[in-house]
Design an enzyme around this catalytic site. Structure first.
Site, mmCIF file in Angstrom:
data_model
loop_
_atom_site.group_PDB
_atom_site.id
_atom_site.type_symbol
_atom_site.label_atom_id
_atom_site.label_comp_id
_atom_site.label_asym_id
_atom_site.label_seq_id
_atom_site.Cartn_x
_atom_site.Cartn_y
_atom_site.Cartn_z
ATOM 1 N N GLU A 1 9.907 -25.008 -24.338
ATOM 2 C CA GLU A 1 10.804 -24.842 -23.188
ATOM 3 C C GLU A 1 10.159 -25.401 -21.917
ATOM 4 O O GLU A 1 10.071 -24.706 -20.891
ATOM 5 C CB GLU A 1 11.229 -23.373 -23.032
ATOM 6 C CG GLU A 1 12.054 -22.903 -24.207
ATOM 7 C CD GLU A 1 12.854 -21.616 -23.984
ATOM 8 O OE1 GLU A 1 12.670 -20.944 -22.970
ATOM 9 O OE2 GLU A 1 13.682 -21.300 -24.863
ATOM 10 N N GLU B 1 14.400 -21.719 -32.159
ATOM 11 C CA GLU B 1 14.724 -20.375 -31.647
ATOM 12 C C GLU B 1 16.227 -20.196 -31.714
ATOM 13 O O GLU B 1 16.983 -20.969 -31.112
ATOM 14 C CB GLU B 1 14.235 -20.192 -30.204
ATOM 15 C CG GLU B 1 12.730 -20.082 -30.110
ATOM 16 C CD GLU B 1 12.213 -19.741 -28.722
ATOM 17 O OE1 GLU B 1 12.931 -19.053 -27.973
ATOM 18 O OE2 GLU B 1 11.095 -20.174 -28.406
#
Ligand code: AHR
Length: 498
Positions: free
Chosen positions: A174, A296
């Site tokens: 991220e 994820e």
């Protein structure tokens, strides 16, 4: 109208990579500490510090790949803090998750031991946000160099002479957010630089994974593919199913039927995301060399009342089981591009497969879906044409049912299916084409069903068997050779043919 499905058993549409059934475990809340690692001196039975009950439960799932150490934690993690004698390892604050002390007792050796005990592939996520190129290079050397080298010597001094096999390495997590708040152009350049030093030592071959987009950020995928595509083997995507919004996500167990519907509707958005991100990838990589890795995914509800908000601990009901089943079907459908996915997170965090409390453990409804769907690991995806009834609420509609079929290496065909409706049973009719034998002359059908009675049925530590698979009995062979299966509302099933 009935939910009608034609399965062309002689048409293979792809291979369902077992890594689609992967998991993710972060240093977050009670996932690693308590959930997996209790330490060698614990009263909880353990193998070199790893709790035996959880180990056994995860082994039964044939867990193929495990991602670690984060998540957001990855870009704050300095691997050297987690090697050497445990009593002298650095104590730090897990600033991202709950502000608790991280004693680094679970580090590289412990994680790779866990993977060995599980018989799964490690997927290590490196630190780009706050780590150096040298740190990343040395971590890879430490884990995989075979022979004489500074890092290999240090590894041996810490008790491990043989190198580990590390196949999957993520270069940051991220990085558009908690991993450094970067722009895609900047991260693409950093990715190119860092990955240069993620070397293949000896026979170890590393599959390099670049940080990809969140949700609908198609520009991130575009820039990454254009600027760095040739340097990567995989590009990630993160998507969480949140019933309402980030400020008010909704309870894991106390919900209305409208929230049941909305959660499932939002989970099905995964299909659109995979389609659109894949289309961009196709433009730069028509041969589909680069995998799309959904490392994820899962439901994200409000934390259980009274628990640390930074620990992301939530219960898991039949609603989560339906999200899991429908999402896994979507991954099957996109298996030409999606070759790994990692449910967030393994134990005690978000959509877990296992929950623990002290010495007690409960398997969640999501666990049972992963267990029942093991038959799809590395199986051939079969061509399925499924016509579903509509399931409508609040002005929106989604398909009431979802179906996927595969043929395993043993030649057996399995059809998994789910009924998303909260109150209507589903009559599913299957026509199996291209089989040598016909249903009325030799084929047998049997199956497993997961249902909970109540929509929010779940397994607690007091009642750990409240939701568990039973035999699927509502199977009928029609005179015309079709198979009829009746699914109760809010249920998941796997039908075995042969
Ligand atoms: O899984 C919880 C967090 O969600 C991860 O640390 C992060 O990558 C994502 O935002």
């Amino acid at each position: 109208m009935a939910n009608v499905t034609v399965i062309n058993t002689d048409r293979v549409t792809g291979s369902i990579n077992r890594n689609i059934y992967g998991h993710f475990s972060e240093h977050l809340g009670r996932c690693i500490y308590e959930g997996i690692w209790v330490g060698e001196d614990s009263d909880i039975p353990n193998t070199k510090g790893i709790r035996n009950d959880v180990l056994e439960a995860l082994r039964k799932l044939s867990l193929p790949v495990l991602r670690w150490p984060g998540g957001c934690f990855a870009d704050e993690y300095h691997w050297r803090d987690g090697i050497g004698p445990r009593e002298t390892r650095k104590r730090m604050i897990n600033t991202h998750w709950g502000g608790v002390v991280e004693n680094n007792h679970f580090g590289t050796h412990e994680f790779l031991l866990l993977c060995e005990l599980l018989g799964c592939e490690p997927y290590i996520n490196g630190n780009v946000g706050s780590g150096t190129v040298q740190e990343m290079q040395e971590w890879v050397e430490y884990m995989t160099f075979d022979g004489e080298s500074p890092m290999a010597n240090e590894r041996a001094a810490n008790g491990r002479k043989e190198p580990w096999k590390v196949s999957y390495f993520g270069v940051g997590n991220e990085n558009w957010g908690c991993g450094g708040n970067m722009r895609p152009e900047y991260y693409a350049d950093l990715y190119r630089r860092y990955q240069t030093y993620v070397r293949n030592y000896g026979g170890n071959r590393i599959f390099r994974i670049a940080c990809g987009a969140s949700d609908f950020d198609y520009n991130w995928t575009e820039v990454l593919m254009r600027e760095a595509g040739r340097y990567m083997d995989g590009l990630t995507l993160h998507y969480y199913t949140i019933t309402h919004n980030w400020q008010h996500k909704g309870s894991a167990t106390e919900f209305e039927t409208s929230e049941w519907f909305e959660t499932l509707r939002k989970s099905l958005v995964m299909d659109e995301l995979l389609k659109k991100h894949s289309t961009i990838m196709d433009k730069y990589d028509p041969q589909k060399r680069i995998s799309l890795i959904v490392d994820e995914w899962g439901t994200w509800h409000d934390v259980e009342p009274g628990t640390n908000p930074g620990f992301l601990y939530q219960q898991n009901t039949m609603r989560d089981a339906l999200v899991a089943a429908a999402t896994l079907h979507i991954f099957h459908k996109h298996c030409d591009r999606v070759r790994m996915a990692n449910l967030a997170q393994t134990v005690n965090v978000l959509q877990s497969v296992v929950l623990t409390e002290g010495a007690r453990m409960a398997l969640t409804p999501t666990y049972h879906v992963f267990d029942m769907f093991q038959v799809h690991h590395d199986a051939e995806a079969l061509d399925v044409s499924h016509q579903a009834d509509d399931y409508s609420a609040g002005g929106s509609s989604i398909p009431q049912t979802s179906v996927s079929a595969s043929r395993g290496k043993d030649g057996l065909i399995h059809i998994s299916m789910c009924n998303l409706s909260h109150d209507e049973p589903a009559e599913l009719k299957f026509e199996l084409r291209g089989l040598a034998g016909q249903p009325d002359n030799g084929l047998k059908f049997s199956g497993t069903l997961l249902q909970g009675g109540a929509l929010n049925a779940h397994n607690s530590f007091e009642q750990p068997e409240q939701v568990s698979p039973t035999e699927l009995t509502a199977i009928e062979q029609n005179a015309d050779g079709t198979i009829a299966v009746t699914l109760p509302p809010a249920s998941v099933a796997v039908l075995r043919v042969g």
